[in-house]
Design an enzyme around this catalytic site. Structure first.
Site, mmCIF file in Angstrom:
data_model
loop_
_atom_site.group_PDB
_atom_site.id
_atom_site.type_symbol
_atom_site.label_atom_id
_atom_site.label_comp_id
_atom_site.label_asym_id
_atom_site.label_seq_id
_atom_site.Cartn_x
_atom_site.Cartn_y
_atom_site.Cartn_z
ATOM 1 N N PHE A 31 -6.046 5.399 8.023
ATOM 2 C CA PHE A 31 -4.625 5.570 8.268
ATOM 3 C C PHE A 31 -3.715 4.534 8.138
ATOM 4 O O PHE A 31 -4.377 3.253 8.383
ATOM 5 C CB PHE A 31 -4.668 5.969 9.882
ATOM 6 N N MET A 57 -11.761 5.115 -0.567
ATOM 7 C CA MET A 57 -12.476 5.554 0.824
ATOM 8 C C MET A 57 -13.155 6.582 0.697
ATOM 9 O O MET A 57 -12.833 7.462 1.324
ATOM 10 C CB MET A 57 -11.519 5.206 1.946
ATOM 11 N N SER A 68 0.950 -1.221 0.030
ATOM 12 C CA SER A 68 -0.128 0.048 -0.091
ATOM 13 C C SER A 68 0.714 1.407 -0.077
ATOM 14 O O SER A 68 1.493 1.326 0.970
ATOM 15 C CB SER A 68 -0.923 0.124 1.306
ATOM 16 N N HIS A 116 -8.498 1.375 -3.931
ATOM 17 C CA HIS A 116 -9.129 1.278 -2.858
ATOM 18 C C HIS A 116 -9.878 2.665 -2.460
ATOM 19 O O HIS A 116 -9.157 3.503 -1.679
ATOM 20 C CB HIS A 116 -8.357 0.771 -1.466
ATOM 21 N N ASP A 158 -6.512 -6.135 4.515
ATOM 22 C CA ASP A 158 -6.056 -4.629 4.434
ATOM 23 C C ASP A 158 -6.094 -4.177 6.080
ATOM 24 O O ASP A 158 -7.029 -3.776 6.597
ATOM 25 C CB ASP A 158 -6.565 -3.880 3.707
ATOM 26 N N ASP A 198 -4.557 3.792 -1.924
ATOM 27 C CA ASP A 198 -5.658 4.083 -0.978
ATOM 28 C C ASP A 198 -6.123 5.646 -1.416
ATOM 29 O O ASP A 198 -5.204 6.450 -1.155
ATOM 30 C CB ASP A 198 -5.127 4.044 0.397
ATOM 31 N N HIS A 245 -1.377 -1.203 -4.389
ATOM 32 C CA HIS A 245 -2.611 -0.931 -3.376
ATOM 33 C C HIS A 245 -2.605 0.478 -3.298
ATOM 34 O O HIS A 245 -1.724 1.123 -2.521
ATOM 35 C CB HIS A 245 -2.691 -1.546 -2.213
ATOM 36 N N MET A 303 -8.571 8.571 -0.123
ATOM 37 C CA MET A 303 -9.436 8.853 1.029
ATOM 38 C C MET A 303 -9.948 10.632 0.863
ATOM 39 O O MET A 303 -9.121 11.147 0.341
ATOM 40 C CB MET A 303 -8.621 9.004 2.231
ATOM 41 N N MET A 341 -11.235 -5.454 5.727
ATOM 42 C CA MET A 341 -10.581 -4.261 6.379
ATOM 43 C C MET A 341 -10.195 -4.876 7.924
ATOM 44 O O MET A 341 -11.260 -5.221 8.517
ATOM 45 C CB MET A 341 -11.390 -3.117 6.735
ATOM 46 N N GLY A 359 -0.423 2.167 9.504
ATOM 47 C CA GLY A 359 0.358 1.768 10.660
ATOM 48 C C GLY A 359 -0.625 1.675 11.835
ATOM 49 O O GLY A 359 -0.282 1.606 13.150
ATOM 50 N N GLY A 417 -2.693 -3.098 9.141
ATOM 51 C CA GLY A 417 -1.959 -3.877 10.362
ATOM 52 C C GLY A 417 -1.491 -5.318 9.977
ATOM 53 O O GLY A 417 -1.229 -5.646 10.896
HETATM 54 C C1 DX5 Z 1 -6.068 1.828 5.826
HETATM 55 C C2 DX5 Z 1 -5.644 1.733 4.376
HETATM 56 C C3 DX5 Z 1 -4.735 0.466 4.275
HETATM 57 C C4 DX5 Z 1 -3.290 0.962 4.840
HETATM 58 C C5 DX5 Z 1 -2.593 -0.292 5.487
HETATM 59 O O1 DX5 Z 1 -7.164 2.878 5.487
HETATM 60 O O2 DX5 Z 1 -7.095 1.238 3.421
HETATM 61 O O3 DX5 Z 1 -4.508 0.196 2.905
HETATM 62 O O4 DX5 Z 1 -2.386 1.586 3.952
HETATM 63 O O5 DX5 Z 1 -1.542 0.252 6.066
HETATM 64 P P1 DX5 Z 1 -0.833 -0.663 7.118
HETATM 65 O O6 DX5 Z 1 -0.386 -2.041 6.692
HETATM 66 O O7 DX5 Z 1 0.181 0.137 7.541
HETATM 67 O O8 DX5 Z 1 -1.893 -0.822 8.176
HETATM 68 ZN ZN ZN Z 2 -6.548 0.225 1.561
#
Ligand code: DX5
Ligand code: ZN
Length: 216
Positions: free
Chosen positions: A142, A67, A7, A65, A172, A34, A32, A36, A136, A144, A174
């Site tokens: 976010f 969001m 990602s 993805h 997806d 993201d 990937h 937002m 998810m 991390g 953590g």
């Molecule tokens: C979270 C995102 C994830 C994120 C994963 O909202 O959709 O794709 O980047 O990042 P880590 O692997 O650090 O949780």
């Molecule tokens: Zn994602």
């Protein structure tokens, strides 16, 4: 075969092409991306312009993805920019089947993402409209964050629901190397990881360790 999808949320946005080149050379299967909007999630990231710029710099499939609220307003732009897969959130789509059909009509693969609190039943009547389910394992917004354990059971339920349809089951949020074996056993076919890969001094080594842990 397990797919590994770094990602870019955890990449260096000021050196994106270089970071993408590292994971591409390191054996990533797809990228990937993201997106937002500051409404569906409390953070703002990138839009179709960046997807278009990435498309020119990598041969990896772009797994976008969304969001965002009202994703149907932006599907054409993202697909024209080069998205190979477009995933929308079930929670953001009162007319989910229509949105999935639109993504396929545009020529991309269609995905549905489920927040941690969303039951998998929302998939039951759209299984034939789907190419990808994104489970998810954090509340989106976010990178991390810490993995939410209930995702294990949800992955198993989604895997059972999907049956032998050619649908990717992705997880997806953590995801760390030491969880990979368990996630694959639960039925995940794609692992999305941001901070675990881009936060490491050698992202390619993390991809290799994930692949080894997946046994594929
Ligand atoms: C979270 C995102 C994830 C994120 C994963 O909202 O959709 O794709 O980047 O990042 P880590 O692997 O650090 O949780
Ligand atoms: Zn994602």
């Amino acid at each position: 075969m397990i797919k590994i999808a770094p990602s870019i949320l955890s990449a260096d946005f000021a050196a994106l092409a270089a970071d993408v080149a590292r994971v591409e050379a390191g054996g990533a299967d797809q990228l990937h991306v993201d997106v937002m909007d500051g409404r569906f999630v409390p953070n703002i990231t990138i839009g179709p312009v960046v997807v278009g710029a990435l498309r020119k710099r990598t041969r990896l499939p772009l797994d976008v993805h969304l969001m965002i609220v009202e994703p149907e307003r932006y599907l054409t732009e993202f697909v024209q920019a080069g998205a190979d897969m477009v995933t929308v959130h079930a929670e953001a789509c009162p007319h989910l089947q229509r949105v999935l059909a639109q993504i396929r009509e545009l020529g991309a693969r269609a995905g549905v993402a489920l927040n941690p609190a969303t039951p998998p039943d929302v998939l039951t009547y759209v299984l034939d409209d789907l190419d990808l389910v994104l489970v998810m394992s954090v509340n989106p917004g976010f990178g991390g964050q810490r993995f939410i354990e209930s995702a294990h059971e949800k992955l198993r339920t989604v895997r059972a629901l999907v049956g032998d349809r050619p649908i990717e089951v992705s997880v997806d949020g953590g995801v760390q190397v030491d969880q990979v074996g368990g996630l694959v056993a639960d039925g995940a076919s794609t692992l999305v990881a941001g901070s675990a890969i881009f936060g490491a001094p050698d992202p390619a080594a993390v991809i290799a360790r994930m692949r080894e842990a997946a046994g594929a």
